[in-house]
Design an enzyme around this catalytic site. Structure first.
Site, PDB file in Angstrom:
ATOM      1  N   MET A 147      -9.646  -6.071   2.198  1.00 26.57           N
ATOM      2  CA  MET A 147     -10.963  -6.460   1.686  1.00 26.57           C
ATOM      3  C   MET A 147     -11.187  -5.857   0.294  1.00 26.57           C
ATOM      4  O   MET A 147     -12.326  -5.796  -0.180  1.00 26.57           O
ATOM      5  CB  MET A 147     -12.055  -6.009   2.652  1.00 26.57           C
ATOM      6  CG  MET A 147     -11.904  -6.698   4.007  1.00 26.57           C
ATOM      7  SD  MET A 147     -13.435  -6.856   4.903  1.00 26.57           S
ATOM      8  CE  MET A 147     -13.841  -5.160   5.142  1.00 26.57           C
ATOM      9  N   LEU A 182      -9.265  -1.045  -3.273  1.00 24.60           N
ATOM     10  CA  LEU A 182      -7.971  -0.531  -2.826  1.00 24.60           C
ATOM     11  C   LEU A 182      -7.777   0.945  -3.161  1.00 24.60           C
ATOM     12  O   LEU A 182      -8.235   1.431  -4.189  1.00 24.60           O
ATOM     13  CB  LEU A 182      -6.844  -1.360  -3.472  1.00 24.60           C
ATOM     14  CG  LEU A 182      -6.930  -2.869  -3.206  1.00 24.60           C
ATOM     15  CD1 LEU A 182      -5.791  -3.603  -3.920  1.00 24.60           C
ATOM     16  CD2 LEU A 182      -6.904  -3.188  -1.717  1.00 24.60           C
ATOM     17  N   HIS A 183      -7.084   1.627  -2.266  1.00 22.59           N
ATOM     18  CA  HIS A 183      -6.735   3.037  -2.470  1.00 22.59           C
ATOM     19  C   HIS A 183      -5.290   3.224  -2.038  1.00 22.59           C
ATOM     20  O   HIS A 183      -4.614   2.245  -1.661  1.00 22.59           O
ATOM     21  CB  HIS A 183      -7.693   3.935  -1.683  1.00 22.59           C
ATOM     22  CG  HIS A 183      -7.874   3.516  -0.253  1.00 22.59           C
ATOM     23  ND1 HIS A 183      -6.873   3.629   0.686  1.00 22.59           N
ATOM     24  CD2 HIS A 183      -8.925   2.945   0.400  1.00 22.59           C
ATOM     25  CE1 HIS A 183      -7.293   3.185   1.847  1.00 22.59           C
ATOM     26  NE2 HIS A 183      -8.538   2.749   1.711  1.00 22.59           N
ATOM     27  N   GLY A 190      -3.975   4.173   0.610  1.00 22.00           N
ATOM     28  CA  GLY A 190      -3.667   3.662   1.953  1.00 22.00           C
ATOM     29  C   GLY A 190      -3.195   2.217   1.866  1.00 22.00           C
ATOM     30  O   GLY A 190      -2.161   1.840   2.430  1.00 22.00           O
ATOM     31  N   HIS A 191      -3.949   1.391   1.137  1.00 25.67           N
ATOM     32  CA  HIS A 191      -3.547  -0.012   0.960  1.00 25.67           C
ATOM     33  C   HIS A 191      -2.205  -0.099   0.228  1.00 25.67           C
ATOM     34  O   HIS A 191      -1.340  -0.883   0.591  1.00 25.67           O
ATOM     35  CB  HIS A 191      -4.593  -0.777   0.134  1.00 25.67           C
ATOM     36  CG  HIS A 191      -5.962  -0.825   0.751  1.00 25.67           C
ATOM     37  ND1 HIS A 191      -7.005  -0.067   0.268  1.00 25.67           N
ATOM     38  CD2 HIS A 191      -6.458  -1.531   1.795  1.00 25.67           C
ATOM     39  CE1 HIS A 191      -8.091  -0.327   0.992  1.00 25.67           C
ATOM     40  NE2 HIS A 191      -7.787  -1.198   1.923  1.00 25.67           N
ATOM     41  N   ARG A 209     -14.896   3.762   1.903  1.00 30.80           N
ATOM     42  CA  ARG A 209     -16.210   4.344   2.210  1.00 30.80           C
ATOM     43  C   ARG A 209     -16.321   5.812   1.776  1.00 30.80           C
ATOM     44  O   ARG A 209     -17.436   6.311   1.612  1.00 30.80           O
ATOM     45  CB  ARG A 209     -16.494   4.262   3.702  1.00 30.80           C
ATOM     46  CG  ARG A 209     -16.818   2.862   4.144  1.00 30.80           C
ATOM     47  CD  ARG A 209     -16.652   2.707   5.632  1.00 30.80           C
ATOM     48  NE  ARG A 209     -16.359   1.312   5.935  1.00 30.80           N
ATOM     49  CZ  ARG A 209     -17.217   0.479   6.486  1.00 30.80           C
ATOM     50  NH1 ARG A 209     -18.393   0.882   6.828  1.00 30.80           N
ATOM     51  NH2 ARG A 209     -16.893  -0.775   6.708  1.00 30.80           N
TER      52      ARG A 209
HETATM   53  P1  AMP Z   1      -9.391  -2.999   4.702  1.00 30.01           P
HETATM   54  O1  AMP Z   1      -9.346  -3.377   3.276  1.00 30.01           O
HETATM   55  O2  AMP Z   1     -10.252  -1.824   4.997  1.00 30.01           O
HETATM   56  O3  AMP Z   1      -9.678  -4.184   5.602  1.00 30.01           O
HETATM   57  O4  AMP Z   1      -7.922  -2.516   5.089  1.00 30.01           O
HETATM   58  C1  AMP Z   1      -6.809  -3.325   4.858  1.00 30.01           C
HETATM   59  C2  AMP Z   1      -5.614  -2.715   5.534  1.00 30.01           C
HETATM   60  O5  AMP Z   1      -5.354  -1.416   4.998  1.00 30.01           O
HETATM   61  C3  AMP Z   1      -5.790  -2.534   7.051  1.00 30.01           C
HETATM   62  O6  AMP Z   1      -4.591  -2.915   7.721  1.00 30.01           O
HETATM   63  C4  AMP Z   1      -6.072  -1.065   7.183  1.00 30.01           C
HETATM   64  O7  AMP Z   1      -5.702  -0.530   8.440  1.00 30.01           O
HETATM   65  C5  AMP Z   1      -5.199  -0.503   6.071  1.00 30.01           C
HETATM   66  N1  AMP Z   1      -5.690   0.829   5.678  1.00 30.01           N
HETATM   67  C6  AMP Z   1      -6.948   1.183   5.341  1.00 30.01           C
HETATM   68  N2  AMP Z   1      -7.032   2.512   5.099  1.00 30.01           N
HETATM   69  C7  AMP Z   1      -5.799   3.005   5.310  1.00 30.01           C
HETATM   70  C8  AMP Z   1      -5.226   4.318   5.242  1.00 30.01           C
HETATM   71  N3  AMP Z   1      -5.960   5.383   4.929  1.00 30.01           N
HETATM   72  N4  AMP Z   1      -3.911   4.455   5.511  1.00 30.01           N
HETATM   73  C9  AMP Z   1      -3.147   3.389   5.845  1.00 30.01           C
HETATM   74  N5  AMP Z   1      -3.612   2.139   5.922  1.00 30.01           N
HETATM   75  C10 AMP Z   1      -4.921   1.950   5.669  1.00 30.01           C
END
Ligand code: AMP
Length: 299
Positions: free
Chosen positions: A30, A33-34, A36-37, A189
């Protein structure tokens, strides 16, 4: 990196690449991005020829309209991060492209307990919206592999079940949680927290670690109670702390009876809801099971 906004253009490009033998790794996000993404992109780059990242803030998975409004959308910064990571394609559609009027995009699957417990208790409709968008994006992109984070453990479990129920030939790759220096799981967040709360939020990961160290010698209900107590400090308000079976999300009573066990939690601080989890038992088996499900689809 190529940026597509239209489904037809993206599909034409992917079809051409597939005809030339490319395998496609897909990472739905969504945005905001950080690292993790980015770790998902890096994993996909190790394994597939072409990485497709989507940035789409899916309105149907927000049960709180304020949360949807507040969701950050720093598109150019995101695009820069993806270019730096080596992404091949960014898909950035408008809502009408994902949900065109007249097209049936509703996923009518029964996930049973998986959507009802933990997050499902507190975010009505969230997982139905999530399953809809992931299913629609998989129909559009038709990837060979789907990369998702263990950070959203329940989401991962539901997507795994959706792939199984829909009989899709997709490899689901679960990627580990990327954390800040103090152990707080990375999340867009986190930016909304004050510096002090962000630092103190290390209590969430510390509590999960403590649970991991103590789950064999402490009864589960005591473990849960103590974990909640540990996180009930200052501005922190834990919403749940559940110790569940990693496949079925059933509450664990006797750890001996489960192949894989996960502790999952959600905590409120300064109007921000943070989630985190830790696999207490059977990390490798979890990955094995994902593959096993897919083999049963193929055979
Ligand atoms: P989102 O943009 O929050 O919908 O997340 C997109 C993808 O990134 C999802 O598969 C999340 O599980 C993954 N994601 C989010 N935060 C992290 C994180 N800290 N470490 C690893 N993957 C993450």
């Amino acid at each position: 990196m190529l940026i597509f906004k239209k489904v037809a253009d993206l599909q034409a490009f992917i079809s051409q690449k597939k005809a030339n033998g490319a395998s496609i790794g897909f990472i739905p996000t969504m945005g905001a991005l950080h690292s993790g993404h980015v770790s998902l992109v890096e994993k996909a780059l190790e394994e597939e020829q072409l990485t497709v990242v989507s940035i789409f803030v899916n309105p149907t998975q927000f049960n709180d309209p304020e949360d949807l409004k507040k969701y950050p959308r720093p598109f150019s910064k995101d695009a820069q991060k993806l270019i730096k990571a080596g992404t091949s394609v960014l898909f950035h559609p408008d809502v009408e492209e994902v949900y065109p009027p007249g097209l049936e995009t509703q996923v009518n699957l029964d996930f049973g307990r998986l959507t009802r417990v933990m997050e499902g208790n507190f975010r009505p409709g969230h997982f139905e919206g999530m399953a809809n968008v992931v299913s629609r994006l998989l129909d559009i992109v038709r990837p060979d592999s789907l990369f998702m984070g263990q950070k959203d453990f329940q989401q991962l479990t539901i997507v795994k079940d959706m792939i199984r129920q829909q009989g899709r030939r997709i490899r689901l790759v679960a990627c580990p949680i990327i954390r800040e220096k103090n152990g707080l799981a990375r999340s867009s967040r986190n930016e909304r927290l004050s510096e002090e709360a962000r630092e103190k939020a290390s209590i969430i990961n510390k509590t999960l670690e403590w649970t991991s160290e103590n789950h064999l010698q402490t009864p589960i209900n005591e473990l849960q109670r103590e974990a909640l107590e540990k996180m009930e400090v200052g501005p922190f308000k834990p919403e749940y702390f559940s110790i569940v079976d990693g496949y079925t999300l059933e509450e664990v009573q006797d750890p001996q009876k489960h192949e894989t066990i996960v502790a999952c939690t959600a905590v409120w601080v300064e109007d921000v809801r943070l989630i985190d989890n830790r696999i207490l038992k059977g990390k490798e088996i979890l990955r094995g099971k994902i593959q096993e499900n897919l083999q049963s689809v193929e055979s």
